[in-house]
Design a protein around this motif. Structure first.
Motif, mmCIF file in Angstrom:
data_model
loop_
_atom_site.group_PDB
_atom_site.id
_atom_site.type_symbol
_atom_site.label_atom_id
_atom_site.label_comp_id
_atom_site.label_asym_id
_atom_site.label_seq_id
_atom_site.Cartn_x
_atom_site.Cartn_y
_atom_site.Cartn_z
ATOM 1 N N ASP A 27 31.754 16.079 -8.144
ATOM 2 C CA ASP A 27 30.961 16.157 -9.354
ATOM 3 C C ASP A 27 31.915 16.424 -10.525
ATOM 4 N N GLU A 28 31.805 15.641 -11.574
ATOM 5 C CA GLU A 28 32.778 15.777 -12.679
ATOM 6 C C GLU A 28 32.378 16.812 -13.718
ATOM 7 N N ARG A 29 31.279 17.542 -13.457
ATOM 8 C CA ARG A 29 30.836 18.506 -14.467
ATOM 9 C C ARG A 29 31.859 19.626 -14.672
ATOM 10 N N ARG A 30 31.877 20.123 -15.881
ATOM 11 C CA ARG A 30 32.810 21.189 -16.248
ATOM 12 C C ARG A 30 32.611 22.411 -15.350
ATOM 13 N N PHE A 31 33.720 23.034 -14.989
ATOM 14 C CA PHE A 31 33.661 24.221 -14.138
ATOM 15 C C PHE A 31 33.110 25.412 -14.941
ATOM 16 N N ARG A 32 32.055 25.997 -14.433
ATOM 17 C CA ARG A 32 31.496 27.201 -15.069
ATOM 18 C C ARG A 32 31.343 28.270 -13.993
ATOM 19 N N PRO A 33 32.240 29.266 -13.989
ATOM 20 C CA PRO A 33 32.158 30.256 -12.907
ATOM 21 C C PRO A 33 30.827 31.008 -12.959
ATOM 22 N N LEU A 76 42.910 26.618 -10.979
ATOM 23 C CA LEU A 76 42.788 26.496 -9.521
ATOM 24 C C LEU A 76 41.688 25.496 -9.163
ATOM 25 N N SER A 77 40.571 25.576 -9.843
ATOM 26 C CA SER A 77 39.470 24.646 -9.594
ATOM 27 C C SER A 77 39.926 23.196 -9.846
ATOM 28 N N ILE A 126 18.023 28.586 -11.012
ATOM 29 C CA ILE A 126 18.692 29.785 -10.475
ATOM 30 C C ILE A 126 18.869 30.862 -11.545
ATOM 31 N N LEU A 127 18.974 32.078 -11.065
ATOM 32 C CA LEU A 127 19.457 33.184 -11.894
ATOM 33 C C LEU A 127 20.861 33.480 -11.399
ATOM 34 N N CYS A 128 21.811 33.505 -12.307
ATOM 35 C CA CYS A 128 23.193 33.726 -11.866
ATOM 36 C C CYS A 128 23.945 34.617 -12.841
ATOM 37 N N LEU A 129 24.934 35.302 -12.289
ATOM 38 C CA LEU A 129 25.854 36.058 -13.131
ATOM 39 C C LEU A 129 26.825 35.053 -13.741
ATOM 40 N N THR A 130 27.071 35.199 -15.035
ATOM 41 C CA THR A 130 28.004 34.288 -15.706
ATOM 42 C C THR A 130 29.064 35.108 -16.433
ATOM 43 N N SER A 131 30.120 34.418 -16.818
ATOM 44 C CA SER A 131 31.261 35.109 -17.415
ATOM 45 C C SER A 131 31.759 34.351 -18.640
ATOM 46 N N ALA A 157 22.944 38.732 0.705
ATOM 47 C CA ALA A 157 24.153 39.396 0.205
ATOM 48 C C ALA A 157 25.411 38.820 0.857
ATOM 49 N N SER A 158 25.308 38.446 2.123
ATOM 50 C CA SER A 158 26.469 37.911 2.843
ATOM 51 C C SER A 158 26.868 36.508 2.347
ATOM 52 N N ASN A 159 26.012 35.890 1.528
ATOM 53 C CA ASN A 159 26.299 34.548 1.011
ATOM 54 C C ASN A 159 26.845 34.556 -0.420
ATOM 55 N N LEU A 160 26.944 35.705 -1.044
ATOM 56 C CA LEU A 160 27.366 35.765 -2.456
ATOM 57 C C LEU A 160 28.800 35.241 -2.608
ATOM 58 N N HIS A 161 29.034 34.450 -3.643
ATOM 59 C CA HIS A 161 30.366 33.848 -3.836
ATOM 60 C C HIS A 161 30.458 33.224 -5.223
ATOM 61 N N VAL A 162 31.647 32.808 -5.581
ATOM 62 C CA VAL A 162 31.872 31.974 -6.771
ATOM 63 C C VAL A 162 32.364 30.625 -6.276
ATOM 64 N N THR A 163 31.607 29.570 -6.495
ATOM 65 C CA THR A 163 32.066 28.235 -6.090
ATOM 66 C C THR A 163 33.195 27.786 -7.018
ATOM 67 N N LEU A 164 34.321 27.399 -6.424
ATOM 68 C CA LEU A 164 35.416 26.834 -7.226
ATOM 69 C C LEU A 164 35.278 25.328 -7.298
ATOM 70 N N LEU A 165 34.868 24.742 -6.164
ATOM 71 C CA LEU A 165 34.687 23.291 -6.101
ATOM 72 C C LEU A 165 33.805 22.946 -4.905
ATOM 73 N N PHE A 166 32.763 22.165 -5.168
ATOM 74 C CA PHE A 166 31.880 21.721 -4.099
ATOM 75 C C PHE A 166 32.353 20.361 -3.594
ATOM 76 N N LEU A 167 32.552 20.251 -2.276
ATOM 77 C CA LEU A 167 33.071 19.008 -1.691
ATOM 78 C C LEU A 167 31.959 18.146 -1.107
ATOM 79 N N GLY A 168 30.960 18.793 -0.501
ATOM 80 C CA GLY A 168 29.930 18.038 0.214
ATOM 81 C C GLY A 168 30.442 17.646 1.587
#
Ligand code: ATP
Ligand code: MG
Length: 185
Positions: free
Chosen positions: A123-129, A107-108, A92-97, A44-55
């Motif tokens: 990664d150039e893939r389209r942002f999907r919250p 912002l992303s 993964i199972l994820c909440l989507t919008s 639960a403490s790790n839940l988030h929405v990634t805006l951009l992964f940098l590596g």
């Protein structure tokens, strides 16, 4: 957690929206209804929405990226998470919008521009919250739930730390309408 590449200490970083306690509890309640034996739930403490992964990012790049991020104008954002999706490739199972403010995408994209300008490839893939709820999923799971309205007026720079008992995400810095709030690390 640091990795040393060519003599430079690297941190594994990403930009994210971080939940408040109410949103975290709403996500956890949905997670509690998933078939736990078939999945690996996200802490639960790790839940988030990634805006951009940098590596991997070195200290100089991190400082420059943070300075640029601080110059962005942040306005309040709303995302309504109204779907539970199974993404086969990452398993993964994820909440989507399908109902979220375009400000989030903007912002992303602005963060991507900053990051690339500072020499980090992305990664150039389209942002999907999405909010990852569980990993190691092998199939979709149908669940009716009250949509989660996620409101945020700030975003964070987060470090992904690999620990012996799993991954832990640590918020390093946070920027919002009220300016920068320094975190403990
Ligand atoms: P692990 O990879 O060790 O299983 P993880 O995926 O939880 O753990 P990270 O890989 O550090 O942790 O990822 C941090 C966040 O960035 C997660 O939300 C992850 O889904 C996202 N992420 C990772 N790689 C990418 C990528 N190439 N593109 C977009 N988002 C990514
Ligand atoms: Mg990963």
């Amino acid at each position: 957690m640091q990795t040393v590449v060519a003599g430079k200490a690297m941190k594994r970083l990403f930009f994210a929206l971080w939940p408040n306690q109410v949103i975290r509890r709403q996500c956890s309640r949905i997670m509690a209804r998933l078939p736990e034996a078939e999945l690996r739930p996200v802490a639960a403490s790790n839940l988030h929405v990634t805006l951009l992964f940098l590596g991997g990012v070195n200290a100089g790049q991190q400082a420059a990226i943070a300075a640029d991020a601080a110059s962005l104008a942040v306005s309040p954002m709303r995302l309504t998470f109204n779907g539970l999706s199974y993404w086969q490739k990452p398993g993964i199972l994820c909440l989507t919008s399908n109902d979220f403010d375009q400000q989030v995408t903007r912002l992303s994209e602005q963060l991507a521009t900053i990051v690339v300008r500072n020499g980090v490839s992305i990664d150039e893939r389209r942002f999907r919250p999405h909010v990852t709820l569980a990993r190691k999923a092998r199939q979709a799971f149908a669940l009716e739930f009250e949509p989660i309205v996620w409101r945020s007026d700030d975003f964070c720079l987060v470090e992904s730390c690999s620990l012996a008992d799993g991954v832990e995400y640590r918020v390093l810095q946070r920027w919002g309408a009220k300016g920068l709030s320094a975190m403990s690390k």
